[in-house]
Structures are given as C-alpha cells and as structure tokens.
Enzyme design. Structure first.
Site, PDB file in Angstrom:
ATOM      1  N   GLN A   1       0.862  -1.284  -0.045  1.00  0.00           N
ATOM      2  CA  GLN A   1      -0.023  -0.064  -0.041  1.00  0.00           C
ATOM      3  C   GLN A   1       1.166   1.251   0.177  1.00  0.00           C
ATOM      4  O   GLN A   1       0.601   2.173  -0.708  1.00  0.00           O
ATOM      5  CB  GLN A   1      -0.990   0.018   1.232  1.00  0.00           C
ATOM      6  CG  GLN A   1      -2.008  -1.048   1.136  1.00  0.00           C
ATOM      7  CD  GLN A   1      -3.126  -0.937   2.075  1.00  0.00           C
ATOM      8  OE1 GLN A   1      -2.764  -0.443   3.375  1.00  0.00           O
ATOM      9  NE2 GLN A   1      -3.837  -1.877   2.203  1.00  0.00           N
TER      10      GLN A   1
ATOM     11  N   ASP B   1      -2.324 -11.408   5.058  1.00  0.00           N
ATOM     12  CA  ASP B   1      -3.617 -11.560   4.873  1.00  0.00           C
ATOM     13  C   ASP B   1      -4.231 -12.926   5.062  1.00  0.00           C
ATOM     14  O   ASP B   1      -5.089 -13.283   5.761  1.00  0.00           O
ATOM     15  CB  ASP B   1      -4.322 -11.084   3.639  1.00  0.00           C
ATOM     16  CG  ASP B   1      -4.317  -9.530   3.456  1.00  0.00           C
ATOM     17  OD1 ASP B   1      -3.893  -8.795   4.392  1.00  0.00           O
ATOM     18  OD2 ASP B   1      -4.388  -9.145   2.324  1.00  0.00           O
TER      19      ASP B   1
END
Ligand code: S3P
Length: 427
Positions: free
Chosen positions: A167, A312
């Site tokens: 990100q 994740d």
C-alpha cells in the site's frame, strides 16, 4: 450471529470472483486512463465498491455491461472536483493508494472512512507523500478524516520503505506517475507486486533489495483485463478442505502470483496435497487451477521473509496450525495489529474462548498443544474484521460441536458469497 455445524466432507469445483487487490488497481488505473477500459471478473467486495464509488464522485463513468465493468477514465489530472467527502469505507487500500493520486489533482478533497479505517495509521503514506510535496491535513493522530490540498511543488522521491507494504509502495507510485523525472522505491523485503506488473514498472533486483522505478512514462493507458480469482478468499476453502476427511476441491482460474500464493507453498511444506495447474496470464498476472485434497499436516517454522507475503492469510493459517501436528507459532507480524482489527489480539481472544492455550507476543502468537478438552459450541467474535470472521467460520465447520460467530456480516468486505460458496461444496 452466524452458526456453523460440523461438516462431513468437502467436494466439488469452485471459482472465485476477482482478486481484491488486483480489482482495486484495475478500477484505479482504468479511471486514470484517457478512454475506455474493460474489466472482467471484478471483485464483488464492498472494499472495491468503495474505490469505484469514489471515482464516480470524481466524474468517472463506471457501468456494468453483462458480466464486465466498462470504465470511461478522465485522463491525466482530469478528475472532477467534488464537495462530497470521498468515503473509503473499511478499505485501507482505497484510502492509501488514492492519497497518492489526489495530491496531484488541482482541487482539494477530503477522505473519510468507517470506524475501523478511521483508527488505522496514515502516517506511513503521509510521510513519503509529504516529502514529495503533497499537502495533507489528517487528524492530530495522523488518521482519517484527511483533507488533501493541491500543491505546486511536487517532486520525485527516492524512498526506502521502512515496512514492507504494497500500500505504501503503491501510494508513492501513484504520485510518481504525475512527474517526468523518475522516482525510486526500495524494498528490503518483497510485498505484493500487482502495481508493478499492471503498470509494467522497471524492477531491478540488487543484493536482496527490489528497486522500483516509476514516472509519467508509466501513466496508464486504457486496457482490458480478466481479474484472476481471489487467492486470499480461496485460502479459507483450501484450509477447510485440507482439514476435512475424504475431501477434494478444485479451484479454477485463481491468481498464482508467487507473491500471493506463497501460503500455498508453506502449506505444501506442512504436508498439504495441493496440485497446481498453470493456465494463462492477464496483464502479467499468472492464473491457474488448484486441486486440494485432505491432508495430514505438521507445523513448520514460518520464515520472517514470508510474513509480508502471507499477511492476509495468517489468521486462517493459525486455524490450520491449531489443527496440525505440533505447536504453532508466528512472529515478525506486528503489522497484523493495524489491519481491519488488531488481528493478533482478536485471534488470541477467540482461541482462548475455545479453551486453547495460547501465548501472545507483540508481533505474533504461539499455540501450545495440550490434551485439554476444548469448549463445546464456542461463540467467537469477528471484531468487525472479515478475515477473523471467515477464519473462525472455517474452524466452526471443523469442530465436533460446531460454533458461532458474532457480527459475521463483515465478510462482505472481501467475499459476500462466503456462506453460499460453503453451502455449495460441503456434504
Ligand atoms: C494490500 C496490501 C496489504 C494487504 C491488504 C491489501 C494491497 O497491506 O494486507 O489487504 O492491495 O496493496 P499492506 O501493504 O499495508 O501490508
């Protein structure tokens, strides 16, 4: 509250909607391009809807045509000013990536998010983007809401990522796409590389570092993409199949990007029977089928270098570790504390609610195996976090007494079809 009973076995074939990370980027790049792009198999997640919603308020035309999404982008610095707040919902990817884009527009905007996103750290992107000349006005805690004002002094950057984060990397790239002079981003540990692949960025490998270069030359043109199935959604079903008796599940057209399918390799090292069949690729993203069968698993040491690539999947890998032979542990994952929930604390609380002996560390956890009886019909909490909800959903499907999860509807953040898909493959 969602209740799950123990299942007998898993069998069948499944195909997932498009990967969430790739879908975000497909929508962003299509909206930036000057012309019409076509996206097939877009993610059905609320997070990607948040990204699309923001671009609609910025004047982009986004329409469904059959199963495809057709986007008419606004071109270089062509977005329309809006007085509405830009609502990123629960999505960190939306808020962080779009910050790099919005600082380069000729109008001011304000990004907001839901309760969870409004507590998540934005300093990590504000710092490098301010170094590039961006004008950011977040809260005193460097969180959303955040006003972004236009700037006349935007310059390239050479930046070493302090944490391995796709990100942060992508937020800087999105800003760098507005400058003639190249910017470079150095990562010491690889993180997911969808931005690099889709924009065809130069990535040089030097010693153990990746050096990524981006400039206006890489600004996106209109394109067509088939978004590979979401390998992070598949992780829950893979773990369920491995841990269930007499089971076999075929997963078609899923992302095989090595930086995302890393957990499949770790599962194989644990003894998982997973066959990988490469099929095709789309905009540099490898796609293929997986055949997963019931397996006897043994815990392994998870290397620190793998953590950013399985970040994740750590919650569902913890469920796998709980059921596999031997103690389970992961460390070097302090990043999990600043995801949609504090995922280390959420996992520890839920495991203790089940009666599991678990030690909590600042950057991980350790499950101690014992002969102690687990609590019957446990009630878990999702902590409003989709990946925690689905991980304990999978565990409930395996436990003799089943289990329930509070506030389960947050699964819509990444996979609104979760329950329907489970019903389709369990016997
Ligand atoms: C994402 C990157 C990861 C991941 C998130 C999606 C992305 O976050 O956890 O779910 O699409 O770039 P970080 O880059 O902050 O690790």
């Amino acid at each position: 509250m969602q209740k799950f009973e123990k299942i007998n076995r898993v069998s069948g074939t499944i195909e997932y909607k498009g990967d969430k990370s790739i879908s975000h980027r497909a929508v962003i790049f299509a909206c930036m391009a000057d012309g019409i792009s076509k996206i097939s198999n877009l993610s059905g997640s609320e997070d990607v809807n948040s990204t699309a919603g923001i671009f609609k308020s910025l004047g982009c035309e986004i329409n469904n045509e059959g199963k495809d999404l057709i986007i008419k982008g606004r071109g270089y610095k062509g977005f329309k000013a809006t007085s509405s707040y830009l609502d990123a919902g629960n999505s960190g990817t939306t808020a962080r990536l779009l910050s790099g884009l919005l600082m380069n527009q000729n109008f001011s905007s304000t990004m907001i998010g839901d309760e969870s996103l409004s507590q998540r750290p934005m300093k990590r992107i504000i710092e490098p983007l301010r170094q590039m000349g961006g004008n950011f006005f977040p809260t005193d805690e460097n969180t959303l809401p955040m006003r972004i004002e236009p700037s006349n002094n935007i310059a390239p950057i050479n930046y070493v990522l302090p944490i391995p984060s796709a990100q942060i990397k992508s937020a800087i790239v999105l800003s760098a796409l507005h400058l003639d002079e190249p910017s470079t981003i150095i990562e010491n540990l690889p993180s997911r590389n969808h931005t690099e692949l889709m924009l065809n960025l130069r990535v040089e490998q030097k010693d153990s570092q990746n050096i990524i270069t981006a400039s206006k030359k890489n600004y996106p043109n209109p394109f067509e993409i088939f978004v590979p199935g979401d390998i992070s959604s598949a992780a829950f079903f893979i773990v369920l199949t491995l841990l269930s008796k007499d089971s076999e599940l075929t997963i078609n057209n899923v992302s095989l990007n090595p930086q995302r399918a890393c957990y499949v390799e770790l599962l194989k090292q644990m003894g998982a029977d997973i066959e990988i069949q490469p099929v095709k690729s789309s905009l540099g993203e490898p796609i293929g089928n997986l055949i997963v069968r019931s397996s006897k698993l043994k815990n392994i040491t998870i290397p620190a270098s793998a953590i950013p690539l399985i970040i994740d999947e750590l919650p569902v890998l913890t469920i796998c570790g709980l059921m596999a032979e031997g103690d389970f542990e992961f460390l070097h994952a302090a990043e999990l504390r600043v995801k949609e929930s504090d995922r280390i604390s959420a996992m520890v609380k839920n495991l203790r609610a089940l009666g599991v002996e678990v030690e909590e560390f600042p950057d991980g956890l350790h499950i101690v195996k014992s002969e102690n009886q687990l609590n019957e019909s446990p009630v878990f909490d999702s902590f409003g976090d989709h990946r925690i909800a689905m991980s304990f959903g999978i565990l409930s499907l395996i436990l003799e007494s089943g289990g329930s999860i509070n506030n389960f509807e947050c699964v819509n953040i990444s996979n609104p079809d979760f329950v329907k898909q489970i019903q389709g493959i369990v016997k």
